[in-house]
Design a protein around this motif. Structure first.
Motif, PDB file in Angstrom:
ATOM      1  N   LYS A 138      37.614  43.698  44.227  1.00 28.57           N
ATOM      2  CA  LYS A 138      37.875  42.270  44.424  1.00 28.57           C
ATOM      3  C   LYS A 138      36.688  41.436  43.981  1.00 28.57           C
ATOM      4  O   LYS A 138      36.848  40.364  43.384  1.00 28.57           O
ATOM      5  CB  LYS A 138      38.189  42.000  45.892  1.00 28.57           C
ATOM      6  CG  LYS A 138      39.512  42.606  46.356  1.00 28.57           C
ATOM      7  CD  LYS A 138      39.754  42.322  47.838  1.00 28.57           C
ATOM      8  CE  LYS A 138      41.058  42.956  48.308  1.00 28.57           C
ATOM      9  NZ  LYS A 138      41.293  42.721  49.767  1.00 28.57           N
ATOM     10  N   SER A 139      35.464  41.921  44.275  1.00 31.49           N
ATOM     11  CA  SER A 139      34.271  41.199  43.858  1.00 31.49           C
ATOM     12  C   SER A 139      34.174  41.124  42.336  1.00 31.49           C
ATOM     13  O   SER A 139      33.827  40.081  41.765  1.00 31.49           O
ATOM     14  CB  SER A 139      33.022  41.885  44.431  1.00 31.49           C
ATOM     15  OG  SER A 139      31.846  41.224  44.014  1.00 31.49           O
ATOM     16  N   ARG A 142      36.691  38.611  41.116  1.00 26.17           N
ATOM     17  CA  ARG A 142      36.195  37.240  41.301  1.00 26.17           C
ATOM     18  C   ARG A 142      35.132  36.897  40.263  1.00 26.17           C
ATOM     19  O   ARG A 142      35.107  35.781  39.724  1.00 26.17           O
ATOM     20  CB  ARG A 142      35.618  37.089  42.716  1.00 26.17           C
ATOM     21  CG  ARG A 142      36.669  37.045  43.824  1.00 26.17           C
ATOM     22  CD  ARG A 142      36.066  36.541  45.130  1.00 26.17           C
ATOM     23  NE  ARG A 142      35.035  37.436  45.612  1.00 26.17           N
ATOM     24  CZ  ARG A 142      35.246  38.437  46.443  1.00 26.17           C
ATOM     25  NH1 ARG A 142      36.476  38.671  46.890  1.00 26.17           N
ATOM     26  NH2 ARG A 142      34.255  39.204  46.860  1.00 26.17           N
ATOM     27  N   TRP A 145      36.846  36.240  37.024  1.00 29.41           N
ATOM     28  CA  TRP A 145      37.509  34.935  37.061  1.00 29.41           C
ATOM     29  C   TRP A 145      36.494  33.807  36.901  1.00 29.41           C
ATOM     30  O   TRP A 145      36.729  32.837  36.151  1.00 29.41           O
ATOM     31  CB  TRP A 145      38.254  34.792  38.376  1.00 29.41           C
ATOM     32  CG  TRP A 145      38.987  33.482  38.507  1.00 29.41           C
ATOM     33  CD1 TRP A 145      40.197  33.142  37.972  1.00 29.41           C
ATOM     34  CD2 TRP A 145      38.528  32.322  39.213  1.00 29.41           C
ATOM     35  NE1 TRP A 145      40.522  31.865  38.304  1.00 29.41           N
ATOM     36  CE2 TRP A 145      39.518  31.320  39.060  1.00 29.41           C
ATOM     37  CE3 TRP A 145      37.381  32.037  39.950  1.00 29.41           C
ATOM     38  CZ2 TRP A 145      39.401  30.071  39.614  1.00 29.41           C
ATOM     39  CZ3 TRP A 145      37.261  30.777  40.511  1.00 29.41           C
ATOM     40  CH2 TRP A 145      38.261  29.810  40.346  1.00 29.41           C
TER      41      TRP A 145
END
Length: 225
Positions: A138-139, A142, A145
């Motif tokens: 997830k990191s 992110r 993104w």
């Protein structure tokens, strides 16, 4: 994670543990069928406690690491306590004059409990490792993104700067044309100024000639006889 659901499971486990923790002493005081019944009830309660601990582990999947890590450690300790009670119940349910075969079975059972506890600990560690990998993924997502958004912002800024440069170029061209027009205007003004001076001189000459002619006519008419 539902904190309320986790707390309910935690209370259920504490209740079951409080119920079975004194069972080894009860089994030691009993004999025959009564002892066997106590052992069967103990096994049923321990199985229920194991199921409750599994439910607690599932509830920890979505929990923050600050809460998940200490509770995972506490669950491992709970499993160790259950394994200890299982060893004690087997020892207390065995008469003091039991044969070496019975002792061997107790040892095998104790080893199985130790192995089960170790496997459960490894499972908890695997769950934590999986959660850490998920958090890392997830990191990374992110970060990707944010990098994509930053790249888009940079592209927009470059495009805007290009538009501003074009505007500046057009403004510069207009200023150049304005300067050229001003230069032509100054030339026209100088030409008009020269023509004006020339016209004034011609007019002055004409006036002087007319005055001279008028003076000659007056002289011839009035003074020459």
């Amino acid at each position: 994670m539902s904190t309320e659901e986790f707390e309910k499971l935690h209370e259920m486990y504490r209740s079951l543990y409080d119920e079975v923790k004194l069972t080894p002493e009860r089994a030691q005081r009993c004999q025959g069928e009564e002892r066997k019944r106590i052992v069967r009830d103990f096994d049923e309660r321990v199985s229920e406690a194991e199921e409750v601990l599994q439910g607690m582990e599932q509830e920890l999947f979505g929990a923050p690491s600050s809460f998940r890590t200490p509770m995972s450690t506490k669950i491992r300790l709970y499993r160790r306590d259950l394994a200890k009670l299982q060893r004690e119940i087997r020892l207390s349910a065995t008469p003091g004059f039991s044969s070496h075969i019975g002792d061997g079975r107790q040892g095998i059972y104790a080893n199985q409990n130790d192995q089960s506890t170790h496997l459960q600990s490894q499972r908890a560690l695997l769950i934590q490792g999986t959660e850490s990998l998920n958090n890392a993924s997830k990191s990374i997502e992110r970060s990707q993104w944010i990098a994509a958004e930053t790249d888009q912002i940079g592209t927009d800024i470059i495009e805007e700067l290009g538009e501003q440069r074009e505007q500046l170029d057009r403004t510069r061209d207009r200023l150049v044309h304005t300067g050229e027009n001003l230069s032509r205007s100054r030339k026209i003004m100088r030409a008009m100024s020269r023509r004006l001076v020339t016209n004034k001189l011609l007019l002055s000459v004409i006036i002087i000639m007319e005055l001279a002619i008028l003076a000659g006519v007056v002289y011839l008419k009035f003074f020459r006889k």
